[in-house]
Design an enzyme around this catalytic site. Structure first.
Site, PDB file in Angstrom:
ATOM      1  N   THR A  76      -5.717  14.668 -12.830  1.00  0.00           N
ATOM      2  CA  THR A  76      -6.815  14.586 -13.786  1.00  0.00           C
ATOM      3  C   THR A  76      -7.341  15.975 -14.139  1.00  0.00           C
ATOM      4  OG1 THR A  76      -9.126  13.880 -13.963  1.00  0.00           O
ATOM      5  CG2 THR A  76      -8.288  14.162 -11.747  1.00  0.00           C
ATOM      6  N   ASP A  77      -8.013  16.052 -15.286  1.00  0.00           N
ATOM      7  CA  ASP A  77      -8.667  17.325 -15.647  1.00  0.00           C
ATOM      8  C   ASP A  77      -9.899  17.583 -14.781  1.00  0.00           C
ATOM      9  OD1 ASP A  77     -10.369  15.373 -16.719  1.00  0.00           O
ATOM     10  OD2 ASP A  77     -10.323  16.149 -18.766  1.00  0.00           O
ATOM     11  N   GLU A  78     -10.375  16.531 -14.070  1.00  0.00           N
ATOM     12  CA  GLU A  78     -11.621  16.691 -13.297  1.00  0.00           C
ATOM     13  C   GLU A  78     -11.465  17.674 -12.146  1.00  0.00           C
ATOM     14  OE1 GLU A  78     -14.033  13.362 -12.426  1.00  0.00           O
ATOM     15  OE2 GLU A  78     -13.496  12.308 -14.252  1.00  0.00           O
TER      16      GLU A  78
ATOM     17  N   ASP B   7       0.838  -1.199   0.000  1.00  0.00           N
ATOM     18  CA  ASP B   7       0.000   0.000   0.000  1.00  0.00           C
ATOM     19  C   ASP B   7       0.873   1.249   0.000  1.00  0.00           C
ATOM     20  OD1 ASP B   7      -1.846   2.100   1.039  1.00  0.00           O
ATOM     21  OD2 ASP B   7      -3.178   0.360   1.244  1.00  0.00           O
TER      22      ASP B   7
ATOM     23  N   LYS C 203      -8.566  14.062  -5.550  1.00  0.00           N
ATOM     24  CA  LYS C 203      -7.408  14.295  -6.429  1.00  0.00           C
ATOM     25  C   LYS C 203      -6.922  15.737  -6.272  1.00  0.00           C
ATOM     26  CE  LYS C 203      -5.728  11.912  -9.072  1.00  0.00           C
ATOM     27  NZ  LYS C 203      -4.629  10.896  -8.945  1.00  0.00           N
TER      28      LYS C 203
ATOM     29  N   TYR D  60     -14.345  11.947  -5.827  1.00  0.00           N
ATOM     30  CA  TYR D  60     -13.113  11.554  -6.530  1.00  0.00           C
ATOM     31  C   TYR D  60     -12.271  12.776  -6.887  1.00  0.00           C
ATOM     32  CZ  TYR D  60     -10.113  10.592 -10.545  1.00  0.00           C
ATOM     33  OH  TYR D  60      -9.033  10.549 -11.412  1.00  0.00           O
TER      34      TYR D  60
ATOM     35  N   ALA E 199     -12.444  15.799  -5.821  1.00  0.00           N
ATOM     36  CA  ALA E 199     -12.015  16.570  -4.644  1.00  0.00           C
ATOM     37  C   ALA E 199     -10.794  15.909  -3.997  1.00  0.00           C
ATOM     38  CB  ALA E 199     -13.163  16.675  -3.643  1.00  0.00           C
TER      39      ALA E 199
HETATM   40  P1  NAD Z   1      -7.073   2.274 -12.005  1.00  0.00           P
HETATM   41  O1  NAD Z   1      -8.192   2.336 -11.028  1.00  0.00           O
HETATM   42  O2  NAD Z   1      -7.210   1.457 -13.234  1.00  0.00           O
HETATM   43  O3  NAD Z   1      -5.745   1.750 -11.269  1.00  0.00           O
HETATM   44  C1  NAD Z   1      -5.368   2.182 -10.002  1.00  0.00           C
HETATM   45  C2  NAD Z   1      -4.236   1.280  -9.515  1.00  0.00           C
HETATM   46  O4  NAD Z   1      -3.829   1.764  -8.224  1.00  0.00           O
HETATM   47  C3  NAD Z   1      -4.649  -0.182  -9.331  1.00  0.00           C
HETATM   48  O5  NAD Z   1      -3.646  -1.035  -9.823  1.00  0.00           O
HETATM   49  C4  NAD Z   1      -4.781  -0.330  -7.826  1.00  0.00           C
HETATM   50  O6  NAD Z   1      -4.536  -1.659  -7.364  1.00  0.00           O
HETATM   51  C5  NAD Z   1      -3.733   0.650  -7.339  1.00  0.00           C
HETATM   52  N1  NAD Z   1      -4.004   1.139  -5.985  1.00  0.00           N
HETATM   53  C6  NAD Z   1      -5.180   1.629  -5.505  1.00  0.00           C
HETATM   54  N2  NAD Z   1      -5.045   1.963  -4.211  1.00  0.00           N
HETATM   55  C7  NAD Z   1      -3.754   1.698  -3.877  1.00  0.00           C
HETATM   56  C8  NAD Z   1      -2.994   1.856  -2.678  1.00  0.00           C
HETATM   57  N3  NAD Z   1      -3.548   2.329  -1.567  1.00  0.00           N
HETATM   58  N4  NAD Z   1      -1.693   1.504  -2.701  1.00  0.00           N
HETATM   59  C9  NAD Z   1      -1.121   0.990  -3.822  1.00  0.00           C
HETATM   60  N5  NAD Z   1      -1.797   0.825  -4.972  1.00  0.00           N
HETATM   61  C10 NAD Z   1      -3.087   1.168  -5.001  1.00  0.00           C
HETATM   62  O7  NAD Z   1      -6.734   3.785 -12.339  1.00  0.00           O
HETATM   63  P2  NAD Z   1      -6.272   4.447 -13.719  1.00  0.00           P
HETATM   64  O8  NAD Z   1      -7.458   4.738 -14.536  1.00  0.00           O
HETATM   65  O9  NAD Z   1      -5.159   3.657 -14.262  1.00  0.00           O
HETATM   66  O10 NAD Z   1      -5.718   5.848 -13.175  1.00  0.00           O
HETATM   67  C11 NAD Z   1      -4.368   5.960 -12.736  1.00  0.00           C
HETATM   68  C12 NAD Z   1      -4.124   7.391 -12.281  1.00  0.00           C
HETATM   69  O11 NAD Z   1      -4.368   8.287 -13.352  1.00  0.00           O
HETATM   70  C13 NAD Z   1      -5.046   7.833 -11.133  1.00  0.00           C
HETATM   71  O12 NAD Z   1      -4.281   8.626 -10.263  1.00  0.00           O
HETATM   72  C14 NAD Z   1      -6.118   8.661 -11.834  1.00  0.00           C
HETATM   73  O13 NAD Z   1      -6.626   9.638 -10.960  1.00  0.00           O
HETATM   74  C15 NAD Z   1      -5.315   9.279 -12.956  1.00  0.00           C
HETATM   75  N6  NAD Z   1      -6.069   9.619 -14.180  1.00  0.00           N
HETATM   76  C16 NAD Z   1      -6.889   8.680 -14.763  1.00  0.00           C
HETATM   77  C17 NAD Z   1      -7.534   9.007 -15.962  1.00  0.00           C
HETATM   78  C18 NAD Z   1      -8.417   8.002 -16.677  1.00  0.00           C
HETATM   79  O14 NAD Z   1      -9.015   8.340 -17.695  1.00  0.00           O
HETATM   80  N7  NAD Z   1      -8.506   6.758 -16.213  1.00  0.00           N
HETATM   81  C19 NAD Z   1      -7.358  10.269 -16.530  1.00  0.00           C
HETATM   82  C20 NAD Z   1      -6.539  11.210 -15.878  1.00  0.00           C
HETATM   83  C21 NAD Z   1      -5.891  10.857 -14.713  1.00  0.00           C
HETATM   84  O1  DAU Z   2     -11.366  13.090 -17.082  1.00  0.00           O
HETATM   85  C1  DAU Z   2     -10.469  12.167 -16.523  1.00  0.00           C
HETATM   86  C2  DAU Z   2     -11.231  11.143 -15.707  1.00  0.00           C
HETATM   87  O2  DAU Z   2     -11.860  10.261 -16.635  1.00  0.00           O
HETATM   88  C3  DAU Z   2     -10.342  10.362 -14.751  1.00  0.00           C
HETATM   89  O3  DAU Z   2      -9.807  11.248 -13.798  1.00  0.00           O
HETATM   90  C4  DAU Z   2     -11.146   9.257 -14.041  1.00  0.00           C
HETATM   91  O4  DAU Z   2     -10.283   8.475 -13.236  1.00  0.00           O
HETATM   92  C5  DAU Z   2     -11.778   8.378 -15.104  1.00  0.00           C
HETATM   93  O5  DAU Z   2     -12.571   7.379 -14.502  1.00  0.00           O
HETATM   94  C6  DAU Z   2     -12.622   9.210 -16.077  1.00  0.00           C
HETATM   95  O6  DAU Z   2     -13.774   9.748 -15.390  1.00  0.00           O
HETATM   96  P1  DAU Z   2     -15.224   9.817 -16.099  1.00  0.00           P
HETATM   97  O7  DAU Z   2     -16.236   9.888 -15.045  1.00  0.00           O
HETATM   98  O8  DAU Z   2     -15.233  10.861 -17.159  1.00  0.00           O
HETATM   99  O9  DAU Z   2     -15.204   8.371 -16.845  1.00  0.00           O
HETATM  100  P2  DAU Z   2     -16.331   7.253 -17.013  1.00  0.00           P
HETATM  101  O10 DAU Z   2     -15.810   6.281 -18.006  1.00  0.00           O
HETATM  102  O11 DAU Z   2     -16.812   6.757 -15.704  1.00  0.00           O
HETATM  103  O12 DAU Z   2     -17.530   8.061 -17.697  1.00  0.00           O
HETATM  104  C7  DAU Z   2     -17.359   8.751 -18.920  1.00  0.00           C
HETATM  105  C8  DAU Z   2     -18.657   9.463 -19.209  1.00  0.00           C
HETATM  106  O13 DAU Z   2     -19.664   8.493 -19.522  1.00  0.00           O
HETATM  107  C9  DAU Z   2     -19.199  10.264 -18.055  1.00  0.00           C
HETATM  108  O14 DAU Z   2     -19.827  11.439 -18.550  1.00  0.00           O
HETATM  109  C10 DAU Z   2     -20.233   9.343 -17.426  1.00  0.00           C
HETATM  110  C11 DAU Z   2     -20.768   8.582 -18.615  1.00  0.00           C
HETATM  111  N1  DAU Z   2     -21.202   7.199 -18.367  1.00  0.00           N
HETATM  112  C12 DAU Z   2     -20.362   6.360 -17.719  1.00  0.00           C
HETATM  113  C13 DAU Z   2     -20.711   5.055 -17.468  1.00  0.00           C
HETATM  114  C14 DAU Z   2     -19.789   4.135 -16.716  1.00  0.00           C
HETATM  115  C15 DAU Z   2     -22.432   6.759 -18.846  1.00  0.00           C
HETATM  116  O15 DAU Z   2     -23.199   7.534 -19.471  1.00  0.00           O
HETATM  117  N2  DAU Z   2     -22.789   5.461 -18.615  1.00  0.00           N
HETATM  118  C16 DAU Z   2     -21.990   4.584 -17.940  1.00  0.00           C
HETATM  119  O16 DAU Z   2     -22.375   3.413 -17.730  1.00  0.00           O
END
Ligand code: NAD
Ligand code: DAU
Length: 374
Positions: A138-140, A60, A168, A164, A166
């Site tokens: 993230t852009d969020e 962790d 980040k 989420y 908040a």
């Molecule tokens: P993910 O949920 O797929 O993976 C997260 C990983 O972190 C997993 O392997 C999990 O086991 C590990 N993890 C969680 N809690 C942990 C802990 N306490 N200690 C050690 N490991 C831990 O996430 P992702 O989509 O790959 O996102 C990775 C990073 O990028 C995150 O910080 C997310 O905020 C950021 N991000 C994601 C997106 C997106 O579109 N997915 C976009 C912008 C930024």
């Molecule tokens: O913008 C970056 C973010 O993108 C990352 O920081 C997050 O970790 C990542 O999960 C992602 O967040 P979103 O909430 O944008 O992703 P998600 O795939 O959950 O949803 C994308 C869009 O689709 C969002 O507007 C919600 C909508 N959605 C999502 C799901 C899962 C639906 O309409 N139906 C669905 O079932």
């Protein structure tokens, strides 16, 4: 040459980053620290796990003693921090884990990095002086845009709207403070929505692909007109590479795809792509007999409008001008090629997505649907 500690390297983006890094920098040493939560999967690292310059540590980020020993034992000079709870829907139904990992966990990592790199370095010399703590954000954190607002820049005020985002935002502020107060050499990247291989099928794009193959509803939250800026995951890894190698310490860099899509449009586009794959490859009908495409029907009927996500951000859009001008960043993959590769990956890797969707994921999705979906 770098010795890199990648937190969250068994997750979606972290694993893609590890693959990218080991291919582009084969002489660097990579250590992954991952707690293997529901979103982490050791199989995501199968192709690198036997390499001599790769180490996996199951643990962790909140375990400060463990992180300190990894930093020392592997002479780590660069930490790339992906580990997080990342799914907005889960943060609505259960925010505690987000506070714990994203805020407290990041704080713990910062303390470990400060202790080893600044306060009490056992090593001397350039590798410690030139340390880097790169925080993946993230852009969020910037909140939501209307259809006509300009895209987020690095100067856009933070206005997170979900537990989420908040959490980040809080972690971004802690990272910034450790630079200004203690001199930790940090950079932060704020990226838009990623898609590609190993994307957990609770997120929109892989959910749509896998639900089509299972003949399950494609849930569209609210009116489906929310907009996201989609980036192929390898381009995120490339952006982080540029920040690590050319970015200025203490700076934030936006990374985006310049590729805005309304949710309903992306769902329709994916449905058409999968349909074409079934037309091209007749073996798919045998492998996925439940899919409507297997009996030459379209999947339009699967589109189901459901109750909106509470606090749902309307639009995200990234202005990556600073990253482009300072670092020469541009996304290499077009959406057309990136989404085609992703669909192919899910068609070819059924065993992967079936296995990650078992067990706790199924329990969670049932609970989720009973809480805020129709
Ligand atoms: P993910 O949920 O797929 O993976 C997260 C990983 O972190 C997993 O392997 C999990 O086991 C590990 N993890 C969680 N809690 C942990 C802990 N306490 N200690 C050690 N490991 C831990 O996430 P992702 O989509 O790959 O996102 C990775 C990073 O990028 C995150 O910080 C997310 O905020 C950021 N991000 C994601 C997106 C997106 O579109 N997915 C976009 C912008 C930024
Ligand atoms: O913008 C970056 C973010 O993108 C990352 O920081 C997050 O970790 C990542 O999960 C992602 O967040 P979103 O909430 O944008 O992703 P998600 O795939 O959950 O949803 C994308 C869009 O689709 C969002 O507007 C919600 C909508 N959605 C999502 C799901 C899962 C639906 O309409 N139906 C669905 O079932």
């Amino acid at each position: 040459m770098k010795n890199i500690l990648v937190t969250g390297g068994a997750g979606f983006i972290g694993a893609n980053f590890v693959h990218y890094w080991m291919e582009h920098y084969p002489n660097d040493k990579v250590v992954v620290l991952d707690a293997l939560t529901y979103a982490g999967n050791i199989a995501n690292l199968d192709s690198v796990k036997d390499k001599d310059n790769f180490t996996f540590s199951h643990g962790d980020i909140g375990d400060q003693a463990l992180v300190e020993s990894l930093l020392n034992d592997h002479n780590i000079d660069t930490l790339v921090h992906f580990a997080a709870e990342s799914h907005v829907d889960r943060s609505i139904t259960g925010p505690d884990a987000f506070i714990e990992t994203n805020i407290i966990g990041t704080y713990s990592l910062l303390k470990a990095a400060k202790k080893i790199w600044i306060d009490n370095p056992k090593r001397t010399g350039e590798e410690v002086k030139n340390h880097r703590f790169h925080h993946v954000s993230t852009d969020e954190v910037y909140g939501t845009l209307s259809a006509t607002d300009p895209a987020f820049t690095e100067n856009t005020a933070y206005a997170p709207n979900s537990p989420y985002s908040a959490s980040k935002a809080a972690s971004d502020h802690l990272v910034r403070a450790y630079h200004h107060t203690y001199g930790l050499q940090v950079t932060t990247s704020n990226c838009s929505n990623n898609y590609g291989p190993y994307h957990f099928p609770e997120k929109l794009i892989p959910l749509v692909i896998t639900n089509i193959l299972h003949d399950k509803a494609l849930p569209i939250y609210g009116d489906g007109q929310q907009i996201r800026d989609w980036l192929y995951v390898e381009d995120h890894a490339y952006g982080i590479d540029l920040v690590l190698n050319k970015g200025r310490v203490g700076e934030n860099y936006n990374i985006g795809g310049n590729n805005e899509w309304a949710n309903i449009d992306i769902v329709k586009a994916i449905s058409l792509l999968v349909e074409k794959e079934f037309q091209k490859d007749l073996s798919l009908a045998r492998r996925f007999p439940k899919a409507l495409n297997a009996i030459a029907q379209t999947t339009k009927s699967l589109i189901t409008y459901v109750q909106d996500r509470p606090g749902h951000d309307r639009r995200y859009a990234i202005d990556a001008t600073k990253t482009k001008n300072e670092l020469g960043y541009f996304p290499k993959e077009s959406f057309q090629t990136g989404i085609a590769k992703s669909v192919q990956w899910y068609l070819n890797n059924e065993a992967w997505w079936q296995s990650v969707m078992d067990g706790s994921y199924q329990d969670w999705i049932k609970e989720q649907y009973s809480q805020f979906h129709n």
